[in-house]
Design an enzyme around this catalytic site. Structure first.
Site, short mmCIF file in Angstrom:
data_model
loop_
_atom_site.label_atom_id
_atom_site.label_comp_id
_atom_site.label_asym_id
_atom_site.label_seq_id
_atom_site.Cartn_x
_atom_site.Cartn_y
_atom_site.Cartn_z
N ASN A 47 -3.70 2.14 -1.21
CA ASN A 47 -2.90 2.40 -0.01
C ASN A 47 -2.63 3.90 0.12
OD1 ASN A 47 -1.18 1.99 -2.26
ND2 ASN A 47 0.56 1.48 -0.98
N CYS A 58 -3.04 0.17 4.31
CA CYS A 58 -3.07 -0.69 3.12
C CYS A 58 -4.35 -0.48 2.31
CB CYS A 58 -3.05 -2.17 3.53
SG CYS A 58 -1.51 -2.71 4.27
N GLU A 60 -6.30 -2.81 1.10
CA GLU A 60 -7.38 -3.72 1.49
C GLU A 60 -8.20 -3.17 2.65
OE1 GLU A 60 -4.20 -4.35 0.96
OE2 GLU A 60 -3.86 -6.44 0.36
N1 THU Z 1 0.40 -2.70 0.94
C1 THU Z 1 -0.94 -2.76 0.66
O1 THU Z 1 -1.61 -1.74 0.50
N2 THU Z 1 -1.49 -3.98 0.53
C2 THU Z 1 -0.80 -5.15 0.55
O2 THU Z 1 -1.38 -6.21 0.35
C3 THU Z 1 0.64 -5.15 0.80
C4 THU Z 1 1.23 -3.84 1.18
C5 THU Z 1 1.01 -1.36 1.01
C6 THU Z 1 1.48 -0.89 2.35
C7 THU Z 1 2.55 0.10 1.95
O3 THU Z 1 1.93 1.34 1.64
C8 THU Z 1 3.13 -0.46 0.68
O4 THU Z 1 2.16 -1.37 0.17
C9 THU Z 1 4.46 -1.18 0.87
O5 THU Z 1 4.39 -2.08 1.91
#
Ligand code: THU
Length: 131
Positions: A47, A58, A60
């Site tokens: 992320n 994110c 993913e």
């Molecule tokens: N986040 C992800 O990268 N993937 C997930 O599956 C859940 C949330 C990140 C977004 C943000 O940078 C941090 O986690 C908190 O929400």
């Protein structure tokens, strides 16, 4: 087309390793995601947050976008790792983006005692498709 299998533990290790690169100064919630491509390649990403919070991305979707840019379009699995002993299942936006490339992609996401295994189709029933 046959796909070259990628070991789940290698995929999880890649997600864990790339998580170290997460840029998450605002949430302090670092995430790593690793995609298994059908040619045996692993594409991993983390992320990336921003001072303008809504611009954050994110792990993913970062991984999917990097994989597409690298010429990959068929994915057999994705592993997702967050902070220790937290459940880190993909958010709704990432589910929709993952679903674009097929409902059968396996999803391995971290839970407190290990990993939950499911599919993107199970995580996003009746997702949007263009008519
Ligand atoms: N986040 C992800 O990268 N993937 C997930 O599956 C859940 C949330 C990140 C977004 C943000 O940078 C941090 O986690 C908190 O929400």
């Amino acid at each position: 087309m046959t796909s070259i299998p990628i070991d789940d533990s290698a995929l999880i290790a890649a997600a864990r390793a790339v998580r170290e690169h997460a840029y998450a100064p605002y949430s302090a919630y670092a995430v790593g995601a690793a995609l298994a491509c059908d040619d045996g390649t692993i594409v991993a990403a983390c992320n990336v947050e921003n001072a303008s919070y809504g611009l954050s991305m994110c792990a993913e979707r970062s991984a999917i976008f990097a994989a597409i840019a690298g010429g990959h379009r068929r994915f057999t699995a994705i592993a997702i790792v967050g902070p220790d002993r937290e459940t880190t299942s993909p958010c709704g936006a990432c589910r929709q983006v993952l679903a674009e490339y097929g409902a059968t992609t396996r999803v391995l996401y971290a839970i407190p005692d290990g990993f939950e295994e499911t599919t993107i189709g199970a995580l996003l029933p009746e997702g949007f498709v263009l008519p």
